[in-house]
Motif scaffolding. Structure first.
Motif, PDB file in Angstrom:
ATOM      1  N   PRO A   1       0.861  -1.330  -0.142  1.00 38.07           N
ATOM      2  CA  PRO A   1       0.011  -0.057  -0.081  1.00 38.07           C
ATOM      3  C   PRO A   1       0.838   1.240   0.074  1.00 38.07           C
ATOM      4  O   PRO A   1       1.754   1.277   0.694  1.00 38.07           O
ATOM      5  CB  PRO A   1      -0.809  -0.042   1.322  1.00 38.07           C
ATOM      6  N   GLY A   2       0.507   2.175  -0.891  1.00 38.58           N
ATOM      7  CA  GLY A   2       1.199   3.470  -0.783  1.00 38.58           C
ATOM      8  C   GLY A   2       2.454   3.323  -1.647  1.00 38.58           C
ATOM      9  O   GLY A   2       3.314   4.293  -1.896  1.00 38.58           O
ATOM     10  N   GLU A   3       2.608   2.251  -2.548  1.00 36.15           N
ATOM     11  CA  GLU A   3       3.727   2.068  -3.630  1.00 36.15           C
ATOM     12  C   GLU A   3       3.406   1.698  -4.819  1.00 36.15           C
ATOM     13  O   GLU A   3       2.281   1.446  -5.063  1.00 36.15           O
ATOM     14  CB  GLU A   3       4.577   1.117  -2.834  1.00 36.15           C
ATOM     15  N   SER A   4       4.375   1.972  -5.593  1.00 32.74           N
ATOM     16  CA  SER A   4       4.189   1.694  -7.122  1.00 32.74           C
ATOM     17  C   SER A   4       5.127   0.616  -7.399  1.00 32.74           C
ATOM     18  O   SER A   4       6.094   0.449  -6.757  1.00 32.74           O
ATOM     19  CB  SER A   4       4.578   3.033  -8.250  1.00 32.74           C
ATOM     20  N   CYS A   5       5.538  -0.045  -8.634  1.00 33.05           N
ATOM     21  CA  CYS A   5       6.197  -1.037  -9.165  1.00 33.05           C
ATOM     22  C   CYS A   5       7.419  -0.505  -9.900  1.00 33.05           C
ATOM     23  O   CYS A   5       7.052   0.220 -11.182  1.00 33.05           O
ATOM     24  CB  CYS A   5       5.420  -2.169  -9.848  1.00 33.05           C
ATOM     25  N   VAL A   6       8.526  -0.596  -9.431  1.00 37.15           N
ATOM     26  CA  VAL A   6       9.820   0.000 -10.200  1.00 37.15           C
ATOM     27  C   VAL A   6      10.006  -0.711 -11.674  1.00 37.15           C
ATOM     28  O   VAL A   6      10.380  -0.076 -12.600  1.00 37.15           O
ATOM     29  CB  VAL A   6      10.952  -0.228  -9.459  1.00 37.15           C
ATOM     30  N   LEU A   7       9.574  -1.840 -11.724  1.00 37.08           N
ATOM     31  CA  LEU A   7       9.632  -2.725 -12.835  1.00 37.08           C
ATOM     32  C   LEU A   7       8.588  -2.236 -14.083  1.00 37.08           C
ATOM     33  O   LEU A   7       9.003  -1.816 -15.006  1.00 37.08           O
ATOM     34  CB  LEU A   7       9.587  -4.227 -12.951  1.00 37.08           C
ATOM     35  N   THR A   8       7.314  -1.986 -13.397  1.00 35.57           N
ATOM     36  CA  THR A   8       6.123  -1.362 -14.429  1.00 35.57           C
ATOM     37  C   THR A   8       6.760  -0.072 -14.826  1.00 35.57           C
ATOM     38  O   THR A   8       6.700   0.472 -15.936  1.00 35.57           O
ATOM     39  CB  THR A   8       4.822  -1.315 -13.457  1.00 35.57           C
ATOM     40  N   THR A   9       7.332   0.614 -13.858  1.00 40.23           N
ATOM     41  CA  THR A   9       7.770   2.135 -14.337  1.00 40.23           C
ATOM     42  C   THR A   9       8.826   2.082 -15.316  1.00 40.23           C
ATOM     43  O   THR A   9       8.809   2.885 -16.324  1.00 40.23           O
ATOM     44  CB  THR A   9       8.398   2.953 -13.116  1.00 40.23           C
ATOM     45  N   THR A  10       9.750   1.174 -15.094  1.00 43.15           N
ATOM     46  CA  THR A  10      10.751   0.883 -16.119  1.00 43.15           C
ATOM     47  C   THR A  10      10.422   0.749 -17.519  1.00 43.15           C
ATOM     48  O   THR A  10      10.891   0.874 -18.598  1.00 43.15           O
ATOM     49  CB  THR A  10      11.693  -0.123 -15.746  1.00 43.15           C
ATOM     50  N   CYS A  11       9.210  -0.313 -17.483  1.00 44.15           N
ATOM     51  CA  CYS A  11       8.602  -0.737 -18.740  1.00 44.15           C
ATOM     52  C   CYS A  11       8.043   0.319 -19.522  1.00 44.15           C
ATOM     53  O   CYS A  11       8.111   0.543 -20.880  1.00 44.15           O
ATOM     54  CB  CYS A  11       7.700  -2.072 -18.724  1.00 44.15           C
ATOM     55  N   LEU A  12       7.474   1.203 -18.948  1.00 42.90           N
ATOM     56  CA  LEU A  12       6.596   2.198 -19.265  1.00 42.90           C
ATOM     57  C   LEU A  12       7.627   3.446 -19.832  1.00 42.90           C
ATOM     58  O   LEU A  12       7.294   3.957 -20.938  1.00 42.90           O
ATOM     59  CB  LEU A  12       5.779   2.739 -18.356  1.00 42.90           C
ATOM     60  N   LEU A  13       8.584   3.675 -19.244  1.00 45.98           N
ATOM     61  CA  LEU A  13       9.486   4.727 -19.532  1.00 45.98           C
ATOM     62  C   LEU A  13      10.431   4.143 -20.927  1.00 45.98           C
ATOM     63  O   LEU A  13      10.624   5.211 -21.496  1.00 45.98           O
ATOM     64  CB  LEU A  13      10.419   4.736 -18.319  1.00 45.98           C
ATOM     65  N   ALA A  14      10.597   3.039 -20.745  1.00 45.86           N
ATOM     66  CA  ALA A  14      11.742   2.306 -21.630  1.00 45.86           C
ATOM     67  C   ALA A  14      10.723   1.546 -23.088  1.00 45.86           C
ATOM     68  O   ALA A  14      11.465   1.100 -23.847  1.00 45.86           O
ATOM     69  CB  ALA A  14      12.420   1.372 -21.254  1.00 45.86           C
ATOM     70  N   HIS A  15       9.609   1.826 -22.855  1.00 53.48           N
ATOM     71  CA  HIS A  15       8.524   1.130 -23.741  1.00 53.48           C
ATOM     72  C   HIS A  15       9.304  -0.319 -24.127  1.00 53.48           C
ATOM     73  O   HIS A  15       9.284  -1.024 -25.138  1.00 53.48           O
ATOM     74  CB  HIS A  15       8.549   1.927 -25.234  1.00 53.48           C
ATOM     75  N   SER A  16       9.418  -0.983 -22.921  1.00 50.75           N
ATOM     76  CA  SER A  16       9.787  -2.484 -23.015  1.00 50.75           C
ATOM     77  C   SER A  16       8.993  -3.434 -22.370  1.00 50.75           C
ATOM     78  O   SER A  16       8.011  -2.971 -21.867  1.00 50.75           O
ATOM     79  CB  SER A  16      11.317  -2.859 -22.328  1.00 50.75           C
ATOM     80  N   ARG A  17       9.045  -4.514 -22.306  1.00 48.15           N
ATOM     81  CA  ARG A  17       8.317  -5.520 -21.741  1.00 48.15           C
ATOM     82  C   ARG A  17       8.662  -6.247 -20.374  1.00 48.15           C
ATOM     83  O   ARG A  17       9.977  -6.202 -20.032  1.00 48.15           O
ATOM     84  CB  ARG A  17       8.229  -6.860 -22.868  1.00 48.15           C
TER      85      ARG A  17
END
Length: 226
Positions: A81-97
């Motif tokens: 709770p109160g957190e986001s996923c670093v891997l999800t952010t990385t994928c969105l920033l890099a347009h990667s899977r």
């Protein structure tokens, strides 16, 4: 799985920094967020999948783990709770899977911002952009601490530390040797031998699917060793 947009007062309690976002673009993007409800033990995302949403966890926990070529698994981190996923952010920033999978350990409630809205936020909302990078930095630092532990700390000390964390509320820990091995990125046989040694020292006792801490002080001393 999606519901109507969540009223801001509900999830801003978990993410108070969002209250400071006062630019029109940021507020418009936040209004596009949807409630996502995920049952426990559900795959939230899998390795190789395209990231479709930026998730802000309101309630529950998601475990992010990776499977090596050797077949060995390791838990990278958990998102609570109160957190986001670093891997999800990385994928969105890099347009990667995705390169790992996320499993809901409990029922999860999250605010989901669609990928297109996330990209819009990065381009048009200074407030949301600051929030995203601040959250990303915090989670990345935690992941780097894990890598440091794996690289430089002895496995027996890491095992002791993990047992203490899992047994913070009760000396009885419902966990298997295999699950502990995944937590620590080791093999079940190795963890089994270490637990046997701990038991011989009188620090723990093991049962089927359960470990009981008998000497918390000894484990604390071991966990503090480098």
């Amino acid at each position: 799985m999606h519901e109507s947009a969540m009223h801001e007062t509900v999830w801003f309690e978990r993410f108070p920094a969002l209250r400071a976002i006062d630019d029109a673009a940021g507020q418009r993007i936040l209004r596009a967020a949807q409630i996502v409800r995920v049952p426990a033990q559900t795959t939230v995302f899998e390795s190789g999948a395209v990231c479709r949403n930026y998730l802000l966890i309101i309630d529950g926990t998601v475990r992010v783990q990776q499977l090596a070529v050797s077949g060995r698994e390791i838990v990278l981190y958990r998102v609570g709770p109160g957190e986001s996923c670093v891997l999800t952010t990385t994928c969105l920033l890099a347009h990667s899977r995705y390169v790992a999978e996320g499993i809901s350990e409990t029922d999860v409630v999250a605010a989901a911002i669609p990928a297109a809205a996330f990209q819009d936020a990065m381009e048009t909302s200074e407030g949301l952009r600051r929030f995203i990078f601040a959250a990303y930095g915090e989670r990345l630092a935690a992941l780097l601490r894990l890598l440091e532990e794996i690289a430089f700390e002895r496995l027996d000390a890491r095992l002791a530390k993990r047992l203490l964390a899992l047994g913070s509320d009760s000396p009885h820990i419902a966990i298997t040797h295999q699950a502990l091995a995944v937590e620590l990125g080791s093999a079940r046989e190795v963890i089994g031998r270490m637990l046997k040694h701990f038991a011989e020292q009188g620090w723990v006792t093991t049962h089927r699917g359960e470990i009981e801490i008998l000497n918390r002080g000894a484990l604390c001393k071991l966990a503090a060793e480098e």
